[in-house]
Design a protein around this motif. Structure first.
Motif, PDB file in Angstrom:
ATOM      1  N   UNK A  71      10.088 -33.632 -13.283  1.00  0.00           N
ATOM      2  CA  UNK A  71      10.619 -34.540 -14.312  1.00  0.00           C
ATOM      3  C   UNK A  71      11.689 -35.478 -13.779  1.00  0.00           C
ATOM      4  N   UNK A  72      12.164 -35.230 -12.578  1.00  0.00           N
ATOM      5  CA  UNK A  72      13.237 -36.063 -12.018  1.00  0.00           C
ATOM      6  C   UNK A  72      12.732 -36.981 -10.897  1.00  0.00           C
ATOM      7  N   UNK A  73      11.452 -36.903 -10.572  1.00  0.00           N
ATOM      8  CA  UNK A  73      10.953 -37.686  -9.428  1.00  0.00           C
ATOM      9  C   UNK A  73      10.633 -39.115  -9.851  1.00  0.00           C
ATOM     10  N   UNK A  74      11.030 -40.103  -9.033  1.00  0.00           N
ATOM     11  CA  UNK A  74      10.616 -41.469  -9.345  1.00  0.00           C
ATOM     12  C   UNK A  74       9.118 -41.632  -9.091  1.00  0.00           C
ATOM     13  N   UNK A  75       8.545 -42.689  -9.663  1.00  0.00           N
ATOM     14  CA  UNK A  75       7.113 -42.948  -9.488  1.00  0.00           C
ATOM     15  C   UNK A  75       6.751 -43.038  -8.007  1.00  0.00           C
ATOM     16  N   UNK A  76       7.659 -43.587  -7.218  1.00  0.00           N
ATOM     17  CA  UNK A  76       7.413 -43.745  -5.775  1.00  0.00           C
ATOM     18  C   UNK A  76       7.934 -42.514  -5.021  1.00  0.00           C
ATOM     19  N   UNK A  77       7.151 -41.445  -5.087  1.00  0.00           N
ATOM     20  CA  UNK A  77       7.495 -40.219  -4.351  1.00  0.00           C
ATOM     21  C   UNK A  77       6.319 -39.839  -3.462  1.00  0.00           C
ATOM     22  N   UNK A  78       6.631 -39.544  -2.209  1.00  0.00           N
ATOM     23  CA  UNK A  78       5.617 -39.209  -1.206  1.00  0.00           C
ATOM     24  C   UNK A  78       6.061 -37.906  -0.558  1.00  0.00           C
ATOM     25  N   UNK A  79       5.094 -37.096  -0.106  1.00  0.00           N
ATOM     26  CA  UNK A  79       5.433 -35.865   0.622  1.00  0.00           C
ATOM     27  C   UNK A  79       4.693 -35.859   1.949  1.00  0.00           C
ATOM     28  N   UNK A  80       5.276 -35.188   2.941  1.00  0.00           N
ATOM     29  CA  UNK A  80       4.545 -34.933   4.184  1.00  0.00           C
ATOM     30  C   UNK A  80       4.303 -33.437   4.293  1.00  0.00           C
ATOM     31  N   UNK A  81       3.221 -33.106   4.986  1.00  0.00           N
ATOM     32  CA  UNK A  81       2.927 -31.706   5.290  1.00  0.00           C
ATOM     33  C   UNK A  81       2.066 -31.694   6.548  1.00  0.00           C
ATOM     34  N   UNK A  82       2.346 -30.749   7.438  1.00  0.00           N
ATOM     35  CA  UNK A  82       1.639 -30.741   8.710  1.00  0.00           C
ATOM     36  C   UNK A  82       0.748 -29.551   8.944  1.00  0.00           C
ATOM     37  N   UNK A  83       0.884 -28.510   8.174  1.00  0.00           N
ATOM     38  CA  UNK A  83       0.082 -27.302   8.393  1.00  0.00           C
ATOM     39  C   UNK A  83      -1.164 -27.424   7.534  1.00  0.00           C
ATOM     40  N   UNK A  84      -2.347 -27.498   8.188  1.00  0.00           N
ATOM     41  CA  UNK A  84      -3.588 -27.891   7.504  1.00  0.00           C
ATOM     42  C   UNK A  84      -3.843 -27.157   6.177  1.00  0.00           C
ATOM     43  N   UNK A  85      -3.707 -25.821   6.124  1.00  0.00           N
ATOM     44  CA  UNK A  85      -3.988 -25.174   4.824  1.00  0.00           C
ATOM     45  C   UNK A  85      -3.059 -25.682   3.724  1.00  0.00           C
ATOM     46  N   UNK A  86      -1.843 -26.020   4.106  1.00  0.00           N
ATOM     47  CA  UNK A  86      -0.903 -26.473   3.090  1.00  0.00           C
ATOM     48  C   UNK A  86      -1.072 -27.949   2.731  1.00  0.00           C
ATOM     49  N   UNK A  87      -1.670 -28.729   3.637  1.00  0.00           N
ATOM     50  CA  UNK A  87      -1.957 -30.124   3.267  1.00  0.00           C
ATOM     51  C   UNK A  87      -2.878 -30.115   2.051  1.00  0.00           C
ATOM     52  N   UNK A  88      -3.899 -29.273   2.106  1.00  0.00           N
ATOM     53  CA  UNK A  88      -4.861 -29.190   0.988  1.00  0.00           C
ATOM     54  C   UNK A  88      -4.177 -28.661  -0.270  1.00  0.00           C
ATOM     55  N   UNK A  89      -3.387 -27.604  -0.100  1.00  0.00           N
ATOM     56  CA  UNK A  89      -2.708 -27.008  -1.263  1.00  0.00           C
ATOM     57  C   UNK A  89      -1.749 -28.020  -1.881  1.00  0.00           C
ATOM     58  N   UNK A  90      -1.001 -28.730  -1.047  1.00  0.00           N
ATOM     59  CA  UNK A  90      -0.022 -29.700  -1.566  1.00  0.00           C
ATOM     60  C   UNK A  90      -0.732 -30.835  -2.304  1.00  0.00           C
ATOM     61  N   UNK A  91      -1.851 -31.311  -1.733  1.00  0.00           N
ATOM     62  CA  UNK A  91      -2.583 -32.400  -2.410  1.00  0.00           C
ATOM     63  C   UNK A  91      -3.063 -31.918  -3.780  1.00  0.00           C
ATOM     64  N   UNK A  92      -3.584 -30.709  -3.813  1.00  0.00           N
ATOM     65  CA  UNK A  92      -4.091 -30.171  -5.076  1.00  0.00           C
ATOM     66  C   UNK A  92      -2.951 -30.019  -6.098  1.00  0.00           C
ATOM     67  N   UNK A  93      -1.812 -29.513  -5.640  1.00  0.00           N
ATOM     68  CA  UNK A  93      -0.710 -29.244  -6.572  1.00  0.00           C
ATOM     69  C   UNK A  93       0.029 -30.501  -7.008  1.00  0.00           C
ATOM     70  N   UNK A  94       0.107 -31.488  -6.105  1.00  0.00           N
ATOM     71  CA  UNK A  94       0.986 -32.632  -6.394  1.00  0.00           C
ATOM     72  C   UNK A  94       0.258 -33.833  -6.989  1.00  0.00           C
TER      73      UNK A  94
END
Ligand SMILES: C[S@@+](CC[C@H](N)C(=O)[O-])C[C@H]1O[C@@H](n2cnc3c(N)ncnc32)[C@H](O)[C@@H]1O
Length: 148
Positions: A71-94
């Motif tokens: 609820x506090x994130x601006x529209x322009x928010x980006x994340x990085x992730x480098x560990x392959x299993x978590x790239x997929x999990x982060x994309x799904x969650x975010x």
């Protein structure tokens, strides 16, 4: 708890399993104690996010922690992730909160060897909880007057 060494070993072995994806320890919540720290990370994040218009979260894991600030994130928010299993999990969650996940992490052995995939002055706030980073690259992607 008053257990013998063998009992401790048996109890640890019974917990051994492949690392789950993401970065949430909610399974351990009722069985874990943490040493208190003298800062309040939620308050630090919320205070920093109050003025932010472009945010990067480095090494977001599965994005679970970043999601607690949805609820506090601006529209322009980006994340990085480098560990392959978590790239997929982060994309799904975010994706539900509109946060793009870019595959990147600074190599631990030489954090300057891989530039961050962002232009100069791209963000006014960079969040990072427990992720390797290059101070030089951080300075490059934070806009003048921004913070981390
Ligand atoms: C300690 S995690 C923190 C995640 C997130 N920033 C948070 O605060 O919840 C830091 C980074 O380590 C990565 N990581 C976790 N397990 C890993 C593994 N087995 N090998 C490589 N990287 C891993 C995570 O995906 C994440 O990018």
């Amino acid at each position: 708890m008053d257990l013998s060494d063998e009992q401790w070993l048996a109890s640890w072995r019974s917990e051994q399993k492949p690392q789950p994806e993401g970065w949430s320890f909610s399974d351990l919540e009722t069985r874990m104690t943490e040493t208190p720290v003298p800062w309040d990370i939620d308050l630090v994040y919320r205070t920093a996010l109050a003025d932010a218009t472009s945010v990067l979260d480095m090494g977001t894991g599965g994005g679970e922690f970043l999601l607690t600030f949805a609820n506090s994130l601006p529209r322009d928010t980006v994340a990085t992730e480098g560990w392959a299993p978590n790239v997929l999990a982060a994309r799904r969650n975010l994706q539900a909160v509109g946060v793009d996940v870019v595959e990147y992490s600074a190599p631990d052995e030489d954090v300057d060897s891989l530039p961050m995939p962002f232009p100069d002055d791209r963000f006014d706030l960079v969040l990072n909880r427990h992720e390797s980073y290059s101070p030089r690259e951080l300075a490059r992607v934070i806009a003048p007057g921004g913070g981390s």
